[in-house]
Write a protein that holds these residues in place. Sequence first.
Motif, PDB file in Angstrom:
ATOM      1  N   GLU A   1       0.972  12.991   2.585  1.00  0.00           N
ATOM      2  CA  GLU A   1       0.842  14.260   1.871  1.00  0.00           C
ATOM      3  C   GLU A   1       2.090  15.118   2.048  1.00  0.00           C
ATOM      4  OE1 GLU A   1      -1.710  15.392  -0.237  1.00  0.00           O
ATOM      5  OE2 GLU A   1      -2.052  13.233  -0.121  1.00  0.00           O
ATOM      6  N   GLU A   2       2.652  15.149   3.261  1.00  0.00           N
ATOM      7  CA  GLU A   2       3.872  15.922   3.495  1.00  0.00           C
ATOM      8  C   GLU A   2       5.030  15.354   2.678  1.00  0.00           C
ATOM      9  OE1 GLU A   2       6.822  17.286   7.182  1.00  0.00           O
ATOM     10  OE2 GLU A   2       4.969  16.185   7.607  1.00  0.00           O
ATOM     11  N   LEU A   3       5.128  14.036   2.642  1.00  0.00           N
ATOM     12  CA  LEU A   3       6.186  13.377   1.871  1.00  0.00           C
ATOM     13  C   LEU A   3       6.071  13.724   0.384  1.00  0.00           C
ATOM     14  CD1 LEU A   3       7.174   9.623   2.240  1.00  0.00           C
ATOM     15  CD2 LEU A   3       6.814  10.637  -0.006  1.00  0.00           C
ATOM     16  N   LEU A   4       4.877  13.563  -0.166  1.00  0.00           N
ATOM     17  CA  LEU A   4       4.668  13.796  -1.593  1.00  0.00           C
ATOM     18  C   LEU A   4       4.858  15.269  -1.960  1.00  0.00           C
ATOM     19  CD1 LEU A   4       1.561  11.501  -1.996  1.00  0.00           C
ATOM     20  CD2 LEU A   4       3.791  11.113  -3.057  1.00  0.00           C
ATOM     21  N   ASP A   5       4.355  16.163  -1.122  1.00  0.00           N
ATOM     22  CA  ASP A   5       4.554  17.593  -1.379  1.00  0.00           C
ATOM     23  C   ASP A   5       6.035  17.949  -1.330  1.00  0.00           C
ATOM     24  OD1 ASP A   5       1.839  18.033  -1.707  1.00  0.00           O
ATOM     25  OD2 ASP A   5       1.544  18.817   0.332  1.00  0.00           O
TER      26      ASP A   5
ATOM     27  N   ASP B   1      -1.294   8.822   9.275  1.00  0.00           N
ATOM     28  CA  ASP B   1      -0.404   8.364   8.216  1.00  0.00           C
ATOM     29  C   ASP B   1      -0.710   9.094   6.908  1.00  0.00           C
ATOM     30  OD1 ASP B   1       0.707   6.638  10.036  1.00  0.00           O
ATOM     31  OD2 ASP B   1      -0.350   4.863   9.309  1.00  0.00           O
ATOM     32  N   GLY B   2      -1.980   9.472   6.718  1.00  0.00           N
ATOM     33  CA  GLY B   2      -2.348  10.237   5.526  1.00  0.00           C
ATOM     34  C   GLY B   2      -1.690  11.611   5.514  1.00  0.00           C
TER      35      GLY B   2
ATOM     36  N   VAL C   1       3.022   6.954  11.998  1.00  0.00           N
ATOM     37  CA  VAL C   1       3.109   7.776  13.203  1.00  0.00           C
ATOM     38  C   VAL C   1       2.237   7.181  14.307  1.00  0.00           C
ATOM     39  CG1 VAL C   1       3.673   9.939  12.039  1.00  0.00           C
ATOM     40  CG2 VAL C   1       1.280   9.266  12.287  1.00  0.00           C
ATOM     41  N   LEU C   2       2.595   7.498  15.543  1.00  0.00           N
ATOM     42  CA  LEU C   2       1.823   7.062  16.692  1.00  0.00           C
ATOM     43  C   LEU C   2       0.568   7.918  16.825  1.00  0.00           C
ATOM     44  CD1 LEU C   2       4.769   6.674  19.232  1.00  0.00           C
ATOM     45  CD2 LEU C   2       3.626   4.839  17.948  1.00  0.00           C
ATOM     46  N   GLY C   3      -0.491   7.330  17.368  1.00  0.00           N
ATOM     47  CA  GLY C   3      -1.731   8.059  17.532  1.00  0.00           C
ATOM     48  C   GLY C   3      -1.584   9.313  18.371  1.00  0.00           C
ATOM     49  N   ARG C   4      -0.719   9.255  19.388  1.00  0.00           N
ATOM     50  CA  ARG C   4      -0.566  10.400  20.282  1.00  0.00           C
ATOM     51  C   ARG C   4       0.132  11.587  19.612  1.00  0.00           C
ATOM     52  NH1 ARG C   4       3.282   6.720  22.750  1.00  0.00           N
ATOM     53  NH2 ARG C   4       5.444   7.416  22.406  1.00  0.00           N
TER      54      ARG C   4
ATOM     55  N   PRO D   1       0.796  -1.233   0.000  1.00  0.00           N
ATOM     56  CA  PRO D   1       0.000   0.000   0.000  1.00  0.00           C
ATOM     57  C   PRO D   1       0.827   1.281   0.000  1.00  0.00           C
ATOM     58  CG  PRO D   1      -0.995  -1.595   1.473  1.00  0.00           C
ATOM     59  CD  PRO D   1       0.309  -2.194   1.024  1.00  0.00           C
ATOM     60  N   PHE D   2       1.972   1.278   0.678  1.00  0.00           N
ATOM     61  CA  PHE D   2       2.823   2.464   0.672  1.00  0.00           C
ATOM     62  C   PHE D   2       3.316   2.762  -0.737  1.00  0.00           C
ATOM     63  CE2 PHE D   2       6.985   4.508   0.777  1.00  0.00           C
ATOM     64  CZ  PHE D   2       6.756   5.601   1.609  1.00  0.00           C
TER      65      PHE D   2
END
Length: 224
Positions: A209-213, A204-205, A196-199, A43-44
Amino acid sequence: MQTQALSLTTALGHSVDAVASTPDDAEAAYVFAHGAGAGMAHPFMAAVAQGLAERRIACLRYQFPYMQAGSRRVDAAPVAHATVRAAVAWAQARWPGRTLLAGGKSFGGRMTSQAQATLPLSGVQGLIFLGFPLHPAGRPGVERAAHLADIDLPMLFVRGTRDALAEPGPYAETAQRLGGIATHLGIAEADHGFQVLGRSGRSDGDVMEELLDGVWAWAQAWRL
């Protein structure tokens, strides 16, 4: 976007599956190798390909021979390098006139960089590493980065700040050695798989987006 399933044959005679994603308005193309533990259909990998297409970057995902065969043991470097070269050659022929980029997730990025350091990949103008595996978990070091000094292309390193395979000390040392040819994008709270952790208050979305941007902005900044 057009999606094409295909097969690649390497100079060593291995045949592997691949998937090409081509947006109608592609300005660049990325040859994207998978990590050690999951293939091109993870999926990644699929999310990166889709997100790049939305940003006018075509993407070729492909298998390494060991993954194609269902083995857990990664290929020897010459086999992996030959596969990288076959994928790059296909992309260069398929997307002429577009900026050609290469790299991958973890192991795939390291094999791509080794191939480039050994003999430049034809037509490739920049390298993108998503979670470069600088050292094994719990064994910090910089030996795996030695070959990067032999690369004269712009490089983008996308790293989660909780990446156990690129701890802050060794990563900072590597960054300093490479100097201005390398750009570094730190993804806060993300691990080696960019989760990422929930806290953290992030999803992850959000990370994707940060990665792709960041990839898109880097390509634009270098005017690739």
